[in-house]
Scaffold this active site. Structure first.
Site, PDB file in Angstrom:
ATOM      1  N   PHE B 244       7.021  -6.736 -35.366  1.00 21.25           N
ATOM      2  CA  PHE B 244       8.356  -6.528 -35.946  1.00 21.25           C
ATOM      3  C   PHE B 244       8.328  -5.692 -37.220  1.00 21.25           C
ATOM      4  O   PHE B 244       9.264  -5.732 -38.009  1.00 21.25           O
ATOM      5  CB  PHE B 244       9.053  -7.876 -36.194  1.00 21.25           C
ATOM      6  CG  PHE B 244       9.051  -8.778 -34.997  1.00 21.25           C
ATOM      7  CD1 PHE B 244       9.770  -8.433 -33.863  1.00 21.25           C
ATOM      8  CD2 PHE B 244       8.309  -9.946 -34.971  1.00 21.25           C
ATOM      9  CE1 PHE B 244       9.749  -9.237 -32.737  1.00 21.25           C
ATOM     10  CE2 PHE B 244       8.288 -10.756 -33.849  1.00 21.25           C
ATOM     11  CZ  PHE B 244       9.012 -10.402 -32.733  1.00 21.25           C
ATOM     12  N   GLY B 471       3.714  -8.257 -27.276  1.00 17.49           N
ATOM     13  CA  GLY B 471       4.536  -9.246 -26.598  1.00 17.49           C
ATOM     14  C   GLY B 471       5.736  -8.605 -25.932  1.00 17.49           C
ATOM     15  O   GLY B 471       6.444  -9.242 -25.160  1.00 17.49           O
ATOM     16  N   ASN B 636      11.055  -0.186 -17.248  1.00 14.80           N
ATOM     17  CA  ASN B 636      10.925  -1.490 -16.593  1.00 14.80           C
ATOM     18  C   ASN B 636      12.105  -2.371 -17.006  1.00 14.80           C
ATOM     19  O   ASN B 636      12.141  -2.908 -18.106  1.00 14.80           O
ATOM     20  CB  ASN B 636       9.594  -2.146 -16.986  1.00 14.80           C
ATOM     21  CG  ASN B 636       9.375  -3.472 -16.277  1.00 14.80           C
ATOM     22  OD1 ASN B 636      10.303  -4.253 -16.057  1.00 14.80           O
ATOM     23  ND2 ASN B 636       8.131  -3.739 -15.914  1.00 14.80           N
ATOM     24  N   GLN B 643      13.669  -7.366 -24.219  1.00  9.76           N
ATOM     25  CA  GLN B 643      13.748  -6.776 -25.558  1.00  9.76           C
ATOM     26  C   GLN B 643      15.162  -6.906 -26.116  1.00  9.76           C
ATOM     27  O   GLN B 643      15.355  -7.228 -27.284  1.00  9.76           O
ATOM     28  CB  GLN B 643      13.335  -5.299 -25.514  1.00  9.76           C
ATOM     29  CG  GLN B 643      11.853  -5.078 -25.378  1.00  9.76           C
ATOM     30  CD  GLN B 643      11.131  -5.384 -26.674  1.00  9.76           C
ATOM     31  OE1 GLN B 643      10.941  -6.544 -27.036  1.00  9.76           O
ATOM     32  NE2 GLN B 643      10.746  -4.377 -27.417  1.00  9.76           N
ATOM     33  N   LYS B 706      14.431   6.389 -24.580  1.00  7.97           N
ATOM     34  CA  LYS B 706      14.723   6.046 -25.973  1.00  7.97           C
ATOM     35  C   LYS B 706      14.200   4.628 -26.221  1.00  7.97           C
ATOM     36  O   LYS B 706      13.901   3.910 -25.281  1.00  7.97           O
ATOM     37  CB  LYS B 706      16.231   6.091 -26.228  1.00  7.97           C
ATOM     38  CG  LYS B 706      16.873   7.466 -25.973  1.00  7.97           C
ATOM     39  CD  LYS B 706      18.385   7.372 -26.113  1.00  7.97           C
ATOM     40  CE  LYS B 706      19.049   8.716 -25.869  1.00  7.97           C
ATOM     41  NZ  LYS B 706      20.531   8.595 -25.909  1.00  7.97           N
ATOM     42  N   GLY B 707      14.112   4.251 -27.464  1.00 12.04           N
ATOM     43  CA  GLY B 707      13.551   2.944 -27.772  1.00 12.04           C
ATOM     44  C   GLY B 707      14.517   1.805 -27.493  1.00 12.04           C
ATOM     45  O   GLY B 707      15.735   1.979 -27.561  1.00 12.04           O
ATOM     46  N   VAL B 708      13.970   0.649 -27.167  1.00 10.43           N
ATOM     47  CA  VAL B 708      14.798  -0.530 -26.900  1.00 10.43           C
ATOM     48  C   VAL B 708      14.410  -1.721 -27.784  1.00 10.43           C
ATOM     49  O   VAL B 708      15.005  -2.784 -27.680  1.00 10.43           O
ATOM     50  CB  VAL B 708      14.698  -0.964 -25.419  1.00 10.43           C
ATOM     51  CG1 VAL B 708      15.230   0.144 -24.522  1.00 10.43           C
ATOM     52  CG2 VAL B 708      13.261  -1.323 -25.035  1.00 10.43           C
ATOM     53  N   GLY B 709      13.419  -1.552 -28.638  1.00 11.91           N
ATOM     54  CA  GLY B 709      12.878  -2.696 -29.367  1.00 11.91           C
ATOM     55  C   GLY B 709      13.771  -3.211 -30.472  1.00 11.91           C
ATOM     56  O   GLY B 709      13.746  -4.394 -30.798  1.00 11.91           O
ATOM     57  N   GLU B 710      14.521  -2.354 -31.092  1.00 10.84           N
ATOM     58  CA  GLU B 710      15.243  -2.775 -32.295  1.00 10.84           C
ATOM     59  C   GLU B 710      16.753  -2.788 -32.137  1.00 10.84           C
ATOM     60  O   GLU B 710      17.456  -3.452 -32.886  1.00 10.84           O
ATOM     61  CB  GLU B 710      14.839  -1.862 -33.469  1.00 10.84           C
ATOM     62  CG  GLU B 710      13.393  -2.079 -33.848  1.00 10.84           C
ATOM     63  CD  GLU B 710      12.834  -1.019 -34.779  1.00 10.84           C
ATOM     64  OE1 GLU B 710      12.870  -1.233 -35.992  1.00 10.84           O
ATOM     65  OE2 GLU B 710      12.328   0.010 -34.291  1.00 10.84           O
TER      66      GLU B 710
END
Lengths: 351, 748
Positions: B244, B471, B636, B643, B706-710
């Site tokens: 994080f 994770g 995926n 996420q 594009k990002g999906v984490g945040e």
């Protein structure tokens, strides 16, 4: 944590004798004591392990109808005991609203009574705390004290007792059975915990070496089973200590309250039985006016000890809510979110 | 769109593959850093400061040393020498460290000594026996601290001030105006796995088991600190229990490495939960004032987003909360300004969506207040101010399916028919019910990364990239990309990762790990296939002879003529005939400045929240969360949904639960444990849904991801705050929203 001796007595008498040595502490479920040892708040020289004593984990009905609960009965076992739950539903609900399933599997009846305050200044060894270190002062005064006491506190200590279990117990007149170097004695739970006064380090009437062996609910306590609830206000839906809580139990006849019991949690250094409020309810119709009056009486002496004036109003409201729900009748099953103001989401799992 | 529709025939990308490490994780077989116990291991425990400013006057080292099992006590005097000062920040994304360089204390929880012992218990008690005495100085730990200054930059080099158009004129001409100040608290990192290291020295070679989100950056900093070569530092980080943003290299981990150097034996150091509240960074508090104006038709005329935030007394990181206002809503005039104070805390840093999370809760609350001022539905108001191009830069978006997010999210949630006025809805138990909306946004970034691919004569492939499994399922997604790039099925691919000896995959941060390392993997696989193709098409014995590079596709372990499926050859046959054991491909990826010059690149989403509030007691419960997100191509869907869930749950935590209780008299954190520092439990999250909205982006990177984490944390916190207002009519502007904010306002 510090190095300590570990003693495993085989009988209560051996345990009491072992605990007579200064620096000893009883180890029951360990859910509170071991945490306190890890952070240096408790540093016992000897642990007397109660977990191998025979006969202390029994729930039994006595000839006079009272129920006797051994000190080593686990919170989860008691809450899920069918007979107990039917006779004392508010106690079961309070138990299930506390901690997590894992902790309830380990925590014991006696240990619950003796759990220490969650005051951050008590837990922080660098802070002044009269309860932990008599005479050092109270850093909770003027500090982070949103959740501290509004009843029965003193300038020496504004901590609260965190137990849920004790709140309906004190309302129902539970009695604590104690074994000690001077023999056996018993005391009403109402008188078991001490208010801080000038000696906040004295948290209960227990003297060194004394051991809680059982808790007793008198036969008449089951007379409230049809109208008994525990309600707990929390900062998240589960797994949090009470901001304020209330246990209410009513004996109703012909639509009127014959006898009322009311106790508050999270407001004082002890589970707070509101006897004057109980008396005010006797003979009343179970309506909003009566409940409001009773709640006012219960909180009459309340005053803020810091940034917690809001708790007085909340305690009043939770008392009214508990009385209202008790009057409506004990639900057939313990709610899926025990003691929560929130009804379960449809299809939610039962705990 | 269903998961099945999303994938091409024969492709791994787009499939909801379960985690490669799932079975290991749920059966306890996955080994994290602290699970390693090399022969001769010693245990280290930190002693940390109880004061926030001053100096350590005395440590009872003799008492600690005398404790049975204690081997050594590391203090300033015997700490091994470093080649670089711990305050040196020559490596990117690094912060000043506290490595026992002097007797000064600059925040509570700062490490002041390390006790090394044969057992963890002995080390821990040894640390307690140090019984430090201090000379304490007065501290300042709140945003009201004196000495506010106007910084030049926020975040990592972003300008602290930005002015586009004439805000005052826009406000002056507005038919409706609001001005409101929102406060967010200091929040601490609480990854499930605390920071840990198992360190072993062999001469000047260093072997480490430690979680890190940036293997190469960690190597670089350690090489500088110890004056050793990067290639002599071997880091294994097979699994990370959550990062994080906190898990680049932390000071306590370096202390563990120093302890191993001091005693000449392997040393393990694991932070306790309480020790997470100090030296491993946090999200700083913010006070944000939004001034907004709208014309009679609801069109925004101006947004001014002013931020007051804090950094430490000795280092710089300012939560860049204003950034969200640059890119989200169309307004002819937009300004962001910043002021900052210095506090006697540890240095703040990257914490999931740094800037976007705190900025979003203020901007989305203000948008809700502005919509109410205009008498408009919050969704209608956001659509009225939909940005067709990025407002400040004027650039077109590389892709933007936010409108579809609003539509799909609103339909799933059942937004239509929401009463405009607050306090209109109740459930069957009499609970107040409210619905709120927030727009989610996060920039699509890329760092530099590399990968190496190998196709082997037995028809299998290998992909190597020093990627980080935190994770989030990164390795599963990367294996899918790798398999596709090599024209292999997943079971024919060996994916190697989590080790500093592998190609540098860049950092797992900024929601850019998949874009960065994924693009490098894609390129490495492509190059290996190109090599193989050269062998085949130049060989008269191959059925592909003369097909030319563009005429061949890789599929199921074979090269196939694009125009004729019947003409193909297996990788094994091509390599066998060429007498080669393998061909290799190397790939790299980085942001393309030309694309960034032309396009604004962001992921978007819309989050809808339902809350119920007890009208008498003020207790709040979020009963439904629906988020619809568009983030380019989805590698995926199963992992991406997770996420989003995680981000949304953190948003809930932001709105209603998380807050560090710092005593202003001492600077100590008074709730440094998970009993009192609240984060959501299962009962707080009865229903959370994430919708994957289709979006194709031909520009953002080779993979179109594009990002999906945040992004999930953005939008959500504001949606919940707005739902609380809609339920109760009480607008709470400081977070987390507490019981008494509701009951207090209802009583007043």
């Amino acid at each position: 944590m510090n190095r300590f001796d570990y003693v495993r007595p085989r009988t209560v008498a051996e345990a009491v004798a072992a605990a007579a040595v200064p620096g000893s502490a009883y180890l029951a479920g360990g859910t509170n004591l071991l945490d306190l040892m890890k952070i240096g708040v408790a540093r016992p020289d000897r642990l007397i392990d109660l977990n191998y004593l025979p006969g202390l984990d029994v729930i039994e009905t006595l000839p006079d109808g009272a129920v006797r609960i051994g000190t080593q009965v686990r919170n989860a076992d008691l809450a899920h005991d069918r007979d107990f739950r039917e006779r004392f539903p508010a106690v079961a609900e309070a138990l299930l609203s506390g901690a997590s399933a894992q902790l309830r599997n380990a925590a014991t009846v006696g240990g619950n009574l003796l759990q220490r305050t969650r005051c951050a200044y008590f837990q922080d060894t660098a802070s002044a705390c009269n309860r932990r270190s008599p005479g050092s002062g109270c850093d909770a005064l003027g500090g982070e004290n949103r959740l501290h006491a509004v009843l029965g506190w003193s300038e020496h200590c504004i901590a609260t007792h965190p137990s849920d279990f004790c709140v309906p117990l004190v309302a129902l007149g539970a009695v604590v059975e104690i074994e000690g170097p001077q023999g056996r004695r018993e005391i009403s739970l109402s008188d078991f915990h001490l208010l801080p006064g000038t000696t906040p380090e004295r948290e209960s009437v227990l003297t060194p070496g004394e051991l809680i062996v059982a808790l007793r609910l008198p036969a008449d306590a089951a007379g409230f089973a049809a109208h008994a609830r525990y309600v707990k206000l929390r900062e998240r839906t589960s797994y949090a200590f009470a901001v304020v809580s209330a246990a209410a139990a009513l004996r109703m006849e012909g639509g009127r309250i014959v006898e009322a019991r009311l106790a508050l949690g999270g407001v004082a250094a002890k589970p707070w039985r509101a006897e004057a409020a109980e008396a005010a309810l006797a003979g009343c119709l179970p309506d909003a006016d009566a409940f409001r009056r009773a709640a006012d009486v219960a909180l009459e002496a309340a005053r803020a000890s810091g940034d917690n004036a809001f708790k007085i109003g909340l305690a009043r409201r939770i008392a009214i809510r508990a009385l209202t729900l008790a009057a409506a009748g004990t639900p057939e099953r313990t709610p899926a979110l025990p003691a929560s103001p929130f009804a379960p989401i449809t299809g939610g799992l039962h705990v | 769109m269903s998961d099945a529709n999303r994938s091409r025939h024969g492709s791994s990308i787009g499939q909801p593959v379960t985690r490669r490490d799932g079975m290991q994780k749920v059966t306890g077989q996955a080994r994290f850093a602290a699970d390693n116990n090399p022969a001769g291991l010693l245990y280290a425990a930190l002693a940390t400061s109880k004061i926030a400013l001053g100096r350590v006057a005395f440590l009872d080292v003799a008492a600690a040393r005398a404790h049975p099992g204690v081997v050594e006590v590391m203090v300033q005097e015997n700490r091994p020498a470093l080649a670089q000062h711990p305050d040196d920040k020559s490596v990117p994304f690094s912060f000043k460290m506290d490595l026992l360089q002097d007797d000064r204390v600059r925040y509570a929880g700062q490490p002041i000594a390390v006790v090394i012992a044969e057992t963890l218990e002995a080390a821990t008690e040894g640390a307690a026996l140090l019984a430090p005495r201090y000379e304490a100085e007065p501290v300042e730990v709140t945003l009201d601290a004196a000495g506010a200054y106007v910084p030049e930059t926020v975040g990592v080099g972003a300008p602290a001030e930005m002015r586009h158009g004439d805000v005052e004129a826009g406000l002056g001409s507005a038919a409706f105006r609001i001005e409101a100040t929102y406060e967010t608290p200091l929040q601490f990192h609480n990854a499930m796995e605390p920071h840990a290291v198992v360190a072993a020295w062999d001469g000047d070679a260093l072997s480490l088991d430690m979680p890190t989100q940036g293997l190469a950056l960690t190597q670089m900093r350690l090489a500088s600190l110890f004056g050793i070569r990067m290639q002599d530092i071997h880091i294994r980080t097979p699994f990370i229990g959550g990062g994080f943003g906190s898990k680049l290299l932390s000071g306590p981990q370096v202390l563990g490495i120093l302890a191993a150097r001091l005693v000449g034996r392997p040393v393990k150091l694991v932070l306790t939960r309480a020790q997470m509240y100090g030296p491993v960074s946090h999200r700083s508090p913010t006070r944000q004032t939004l001034r907004m104006g709208a014309a009679a038709d609801g069109g925004l005329t101006a947004i001014h987003h002013h931020l007051r935030t804090a950094t430490s007394r000795f280092d710089d990181f300012l939560e860049p909360s204003g950034g969200v206002s640059h890119s989200l809503y169309a307004a002819p005039a937009i300004a962001t300004t910043t002021e900052a104070v210095r506090l006697d805390t540890g240095t703040p840093g990257f914490m999931r969506a740094p800037g976007e999370a705190s900025g979003s809760i203020a901007l989305e609350s203000a948008m809700d207040e502005m919509a109410a001022a205009c008498g408009m539905d919050p969704l209608e108001f956001r659509l009225r101010n939909y940005a067709e191009v990025e407002p400040v830069s004027g650039k077109p978006f590389s892709s933007k399916a936010l409108r579809e997010c609003y539509t799909e999210g609103a339909a799933r949630f059942g937004w239509a028919g929401r009463p405009l006025e607050p306090r209109q809805m109740r459930d069957e138990d009499g609970m107040l019910v409210g619905w709120g909306l927030g727009t989610a946004t996060f920039p699509a970034m890329m760092f530099q990364g590399e990968a190496r691919a190998v196709l082997r004569r037995d028809g299998t492939g290998v992909m190597e990239s020093g990627t980080h499994e935190m994770g989030q399922g990164a390795w599963t997604a990367f294996a899918q990309i790798a398999a596709d790039s090599l024209g292999l099925s997943l079971d024919q691919l060996e994916f190697r990762a989590g080790n500093s000896d592998l190609p540098n995959a860049g950092i797992a941060g900024g929601s850019a790990h998949t874009a960065t390392a994924g693009s490098a993997i894609h390129s490495a696989g492509g190059q290996a296939i190109e090599r193989l193709t050269e062998l085949a098409v130049a060989d008269p014995r191959s059925p592909l002879f003369g097909a030319g590079n563009v005429g061949v596709v890789a599929r199921d372990g074979r090269l196939v003529r694009r125009d004729d499926d019947s003409r193909s050859e297996s990788y094994s046959d091509i390599l066998g005939r060429a007498g080669l054991d393998m061909v290799e491909g190397r790939g790299s990826a980085a942001a393309d400045p030309a694309v960034a010059e032309r396009y604004a690149m962001h992921a978007h989403g819309a989050v809808f929240a339902e809350v119920k509030v007890d009208p008498d007691l003020g207790q709040i419960r979020v009963t439904r969360l629906v988020g619809a997100f568009a983030a380019g191509r989805i590698i995926n869907p199963r992992l991406v949904r997770s996420q989003y869930y995680g981000g949304m749950i953190w948003g809930l935590s932001f709105a209603l639960q998380e807050r560090a209780a710092i005593d202003p008299r001492t600077g100590r954190v008074m709730n440094a444990d998970l009993a009192e520092y609240h984060v959501p439990v299962n009962a707080d999250v009865p229903s959370v849904e994430a919708i994957l909205v289709a979006e194709e982006d031909p520009y953002v990177n080779a993979l179109g991801v594009k990002g999906v984490g945040e992004i999930g944390i953005t939008g959500t916190a504001g949606a919940i705050a707005n739902a609380v207002w809609h339920a109760t009519g009480v607008r709470v502007r400081h977070f987390p929203i507490a019981l008494e904010d509701i009951t207090g306002a209802l009583e007043a």
